[in-house]
Write a protein that holds these residues in place. Structure first.
Motif, PDB file in Angstrom:
ATOM      1  N   SER A 113      -9.732  17.159   0.460  1.00 13.06           N
ATOM      2  CA  SER A 113      -8.380  17.149  -0.096  1.00 13.06           C
ATOM      3  C   SER A 113      -8.367  16.935  -1.606  1.00 13.06           C
ATOM      4  O   SER A 113      -7.426  17.335  -2.284  1.00 13.06           O
ATOM      5  N   ARG A 114      -9.406  16.329  -2.136  1.00 13.39           N
ATOM      6  CA  ARG A 114      -9.442  16.054  -3.583  1.00 13.39           C
ATOM      7  C   ARG A 114     -10.896  15.942  -4.035  1.00 13.39           C
ATOM      8  O   ARG A 114     -11.706  15.324  -3.352  1.00 13.39           O
ATOM      9  N   ILE A 115     -11.198  16.540  -5.192  1.00 13.43           N
ATOM     10  CA  ILE A 115     -12.554  16.483  -5.749  1.00 13.43           C
ATOM     11  C   ILE A 115     -12.452  16.057  -7.204  1.00 13.43           C
ATOM     12  O   ILE A 115     -11.672  16.616  -7.968  1.00 13.43           O
ATOM     13  N   GLN A 116     -13.249  15.050  -7.581  1.00 17.20           N
ATOM     14  CA  GLN A 116     -13.352  14.632  -8.978  1.00 17.20           C
ATOM     15  C   GLN A 116     -14.823  14.735  -9.367  1.00 17.20           C
ATOM     16  O   GLN A 116     -15.630  13.863  -9.023  1.00 17.20           O
ATOM     17  N   LEU A 117     -15.173  15.816 -10.066  1.00 16.49           N
ATOM     18  CA  LEU A 117     -16.569  16.075 -10.411  1.00 16.49           C
ATOM     19  C   LEU A 117     -17.140  15.051 -11.381  1.00 16.49           C
ATOM     20  O   LEU A 117     -18.295  14.655 -11.263  1.00 16.49           O
ATOM     21  N   ASP A 118     -16.315  14.595 -12.342  1.00 16.51           N
ATOM     22  CA  ASP A 118     -16.825  13.694 -13.382  1.00 16.51           C
ATOM     23  C   ASP A 118     -17.358  12.377 -12.825  1.00 16.51           C
ATOM     24  O   ASP A 118     -18.331  11.836 -13.336  1.00 16.51           O
ATOM     25  N   CYS A 119     -16.752  11.868 -11.756  1.00 12.63           N
ATOM     26  CA  CYS A 119     -17.223  10.605 -11.173  1.00 12.63           C
ATOM     27  C   CYS A 119     -17.787  10.805  -9.763  1.00 12.63           C
ATOM     28  O   CYS A 119     -18.044   9.831  -9.061  1.00 12.63           O
ATOM     29  N   ALA A 120     -17.956  12.051  -9.349  1.00 14.39           N
ATOM     30  CA  ALA A 120     -18.529  12.405  -8.038  1.00 14.39           C
ATOM     31  C   ALA A 120     -17.759  11.771  -6.890  1.00 14.39           C
ATOM     32  O   ALA A 120     -18.335  11.258  -5.949  1.00 14.39           O
ATOM     33  N   ARG A 121     -16.437  11.835  -6.961  1.00 14.78           N
ATOM     34  CA  ARG A 121     -15.592  11.289  -5.894  1.00 14.78           C
ATOM     35  C   ARG A 121     -14.980  12.431  -5.103  1.00 14.78           C
ATOM     36  O   ARG A 121     -14.421  13.365  -5.682  1.00 14.78           O
ATOM     37  N   VAL A 122     -15.095  12.351  -3.790  1.00 18.73           N
ATOM     38  CA  VAL A 122     -14.523  13.364  -2.910  1.00 18.73           C
ATOM     39  C   VAL A 122     -13.676  12.646  -1.863  1.00 18.73           C
ATOM     40  O   VAL A 122     -14.159  11.737  -1.202  1.00 18.73           O
ATOM     41  N   GLU A 123     -12.410  13.064  -1.761  1.00 18.08           N
ATOM     42  CA  GLU A 123     -11.535  12.508  -0.739  1.00 18.08           C
ATOM     43  C   GLU A 123     -11.321  13.553   0.339  1.00 18.08           C
ATOM     44  O   GLU A 123     -11.258  14.752   0.057  1.00 18.08           O
ATOM     45  N   VAL A 124     -11.205  13.089   1.585  1.00 19.97           N
ATOM     46  CA  VAL A 124     -11.010  13.977   2.725  1.00 19.97           C
ATOM     47  C   VAL A 124      -9.841  13.487   3.564  1.00 19.97           C
ATOM     48  O   VAL A 124      -9.367  12.363   3.395  1.00 19.97           O
TER      49      VAL A 124
END
Length: 143
Positions: A113-124
């Motif tokens: 549902s959300r990807i933040q490449l700079d801090c390697a965070r992935v929400e599902v």
């Protein structure tokens, strides 16, 4: 005869092209290639196993899953990226029951549902329809 010289940048590029593998707990013998974080897309369906619970998170309870995602550092070394599932704030007993139900499953189907490449965070999220909620919400602006 000397060995061919390659630049540090070429060496790092070669390292990052080396695949990394993982073995899902529900598949006893097959190894799968990890998905590089940069190749991940919102709405992509994944399967994962719970690796950590955070019931007392500052923004509410969360579960973390290993779904076979990784990233490479500047040296080309792989590291695992676990994904985060936010659980609704509510009664603690309800949250615990939901976690038990998810743990009983051999694997859990999740959608990015959300990807933040700079801090390697992935929400599902647990269903495809929930992705629309994230896509339609306005971007958060830090204060």
């Amino acid at each position: 005869s000397s060995s061919p010289e390659i630049s540090l940048e070429e060496h790092k590029k070669t390292l990052s092209e080396i695949p990394c593998y993982w073995k899902p707990p529900w598949q006893k013998s097959r190894w799968h290639r990890r998905i590089h974080l940069e190749d991940l897309r919102v709405g992509q369906k994944l399967q994962g196993a719970i690796v950590q619970e955070l019931l007392e998170g500052r923004t509410g309870p969360k579960l973390f899953f290993d779904v076979g995602i990784g990233r490479t550092d500047s040296e080309g070394r792989w590291s695992i990226v676990n994904v985060m599932l936010r659980l609704e704030r509510g009664k603690e007993s309800v949250t615990k029951k939901r976690i038990v139900r998810l743990r009983k499953k051999e694997f859990v189907e999740l959608w990015v549902s959300r990807i933040q490449l700079d801090c390697a965070r992935v929400e599902v999220c647990l269903d495809e329809d929930s992705i629309k909620k994230y896509k339609s919400s306005a971007p958060k602006i830090p204060v």
